[in-house]
Design an enzyme around this catalytic site. Structure first.
Site, PDB file in Angstrom:
ATOM      1  N   CYS A 121       0.838  -1.202   0.000  1.00 40.33           N
ATOM      2  CA  CYS A 121       0.000   0.000   0.000  1.00 40.33           C
ATOM      3  C   CYS A 121       0.873   1.251   0.000  1.00 40.33           C
ATOM      4  O   CYS A 121       0.659   2.171  -0.792  1.00 40.33           O
ATOM      5  CB  CYS A 121      -0.942  -0.011   1.205  1.00 40.33           C
ATOM      6  SG  CYS A 121      -2.138   1.349   1.203  1.00 40.33           S
ATOM      7  N   CYS A 122       1.887   1.269   0.870  1.00 36.57           N
ATOM      8  CA  CYS A 122       2.800   2.418   0.885  1.00 36.57           C
ATOM      9  C   CYS A 122       3.535   2.543  -0.450  1.00 36.57           C
ATOM     10  O   CYS A 122       3.808   3.655  -0.908  1.00 36.57           O
ATOM     11  CB  CYS A 122       3.825   2.282   2.021  1.00 36.57           C
ATOM     12  SG  CYS A 122       3.156   2.553   3.677  1.00 36.57           S
ATOM     13  N   CYS A 204      -0.886   8.656   7.123  1.00 34.70           N
ATOM     14  CA  CYS A 204      -2.248   8.396   6.668  1.00 34.70           C
ATOM     15  C   CYS A 204      -3.159   8.114   7.872  1.00 34.70           C
ATOM     16  O   CYS A 204      -2.730   7.521   8.859  1.00 34.70           O
ATOM     17  CB  CYS A 204      -2.265   7.198   5.736  1.00 34.70           C
ATOM     18  SG  CYS A 204      -1.433   7.472   4.166  1.00 34.70           S
ATOM     19  N   CYS A 207      -3.500   4.603   9.510  1.00 35.77           N
ATOM     20  CA  CYS A 207      -2.243   4.024  10.000  1.00 35.77           C
ATOM     21  C   CYS A 207      -1.568   4.882  11.054  1.00 35.77           C
ATOM     22  O   CYS A 207      -0.393   4.674  11.359  1.00 35.77           O
ATOM     23  CB  CYS A 207      -1.295   3.799   8.829  1.00 35.77           C
ATOM     24  SG  CYS A 207      -1.964   2.679   7.589  1.00 35.77           S
ATOM     25  N   CYS A 232       7.907   3.557   5.803  1.00 33.89           N
ATOM     26  CA  CYS A 232       6.942   3.435   4.709  1.00 33.89           C
ATOM     27  C   CYS A 232       7.584   3.110   3.380  1.00 33.89           C
ATOM     28  O   CYS A 232       6.894   2.920   2.394  1.00 33.89           O
ATOM     29  CB  CYS A 232       6.125   4.715   4.584  1.00 33.89           C
ATOM     30  SG  CYS A 232       7.136   6.159   4.299  1.00 33.89           S
TER      31      CYS A 232
HETATM   32  S1  SF4 Z   1       0.437   4.733   5.615  1.00 31.22           S
HETATM   33 FE1  SF4 Z   1      -1.238   3.165   5.529  1.00 31.22          FE
HETATM   34  S2  SF4 Z   1      -2.835   3.990   4.143  1.00 31.22           S
HETATM   35 FE2  SF4 Z   1      -0.950   5.212   3.874  1.00 31.22          FE
HETATM   36  S3  SF4 Z   1       0.043   4.325   2.151  1.00 31.22           S
HETATM   37 FE3  SF4 Z   1       0.957   3.329   3.936  1.00 31.22          FE
HETATM   38  S4  SF4 Z   1      -0.331   1.501   4.400  1.00 31.22           S
HETATM   39 FE4  SF4 Z   1      -1.425   2.780   2.895  1.00 31.22          FE
END
Ligand code: SF4
Length: 256
Positions: A121-122, A204, A207, A232
């Site tokens: 996701c990151c 985010c 998170c 991240c």
């Molecule tokens: S901090 Fe969480 S929502 Fe944001 S990009 Fe990374 S995993 Fe995804």
């Protein structure tokens, strides 16, 4: 530039930057040949740097990664900061195909289920947009500080980023959080209201959570993971790149 020359140049810059204050460090980088990009998360450290760039009208591009999962307070602060300093903060968004590939493989909030999914996701929402933000840059300015976490305890003022072929500049590496707070108060720099509600480090929304008194500054980031894995991929890119779904376009070159 070869890896060796990049490292030599970073080492020399590191020594030069050490003896300067924040304004001097940024002014020096702005004078160097090559494009300088500052990526801001709108956190308190980054607001200090943005204020210095805006107040001194330095020729440094200011960019942010608009992940699509930010707190409303953070999004509002982007506009407020632009107005306060009369600058443009360039927004870099994830690509819909990457979000769709992540959701198909892990589920939209699948980042809670495994470190691999979280890195994916990151990778889609941060690392790949960062690559676009840094296109053509010779210098990447960040708000990293040694006191933020164990991972960052040795942060230099300048370091070679061989993966990206540029020099990373960390002008607040030696600032502690008390100095940051005092500077923000003295200069009237706008900051995220979440800092006053127990969020020293803000990423985010899904998170990030508030921390308890005495907890490390970044304890509220990806709190469900072990400490050594809580980055991240922006500053330790290999982990994020390796976890991005292979169906994601350009997956193999996300961090180059
Ligand atoms: S901090 Fe969480 S929502 Fe944001 S990009 Fe990374 S995993 Fe995804």
């Amino acid at each position: 530039m070869t890896s060796a020359s990049l490292e030599n140049r970073a080492s020399a810059l590191n020594k030069q930057l050490e003896g300067l204050d924040l304004a001097g460090r940024l002014a020096l980088v702005a004078r160097l040949e090559g494009k300088a990009v500052f990526t801001t998360s709108l956190g308190i450290e980054d607001q200090v740097i943005t204020a210095a760039i805006g107040s001194d009208k330095l020729g440094i591009e200011v960019s942010t990664l608009e992940t699509g999962r930010l707190f409303n307070e953070t999004v509002a602060l982007i506009d407020e900061t632009e107005e306060t300093y009369g600058i443009l903060i360039k927004r870099f968004y994830p690509e819909q195909d990457d979000i769709d590939a992540f959701a198909a493989k892990y589920g939209m909030n699948g980042f809670y289920d495994s470190v691999e999914a979280r890195h994916a996701c990151c990778g889609a929402r941060k690392v790949k947009p960062l690559a676009r933000a840094l296109e053509g840059a010779s210098f990447w300015i960040t708000g990293l500080r040694r006191g933020q976490s164990g991972n960052r305890a040795d942060t230099p003022f300048a370091e070679a980023d061989l993966d990206r072929g540029l020099i990373k500049i960390n002008p607040l590496a030696d600032w502690d959080i008390e100095t940051i707070r005092a500077h923000v108060a003295a200069e009237g720099i706008p900051i995220n209201p979440l800092h006053a509600r127990g969020y020293p480090s803000i990423g985010c929304e899904p998170c990030t959570r508030a921390i308890k008194p005495g907890e490390p500054e970044r304890a509220g980031r990806w709190w469900w993971e072990n400490d050594e894995k809580r980055e991240c991929g922006l500053h330790v890119p290999d982990a994020a790149a390796s976890a991005i779904p292979q169906s994601t376009p350009l997956a193999s070159s996300l961090v180059r």
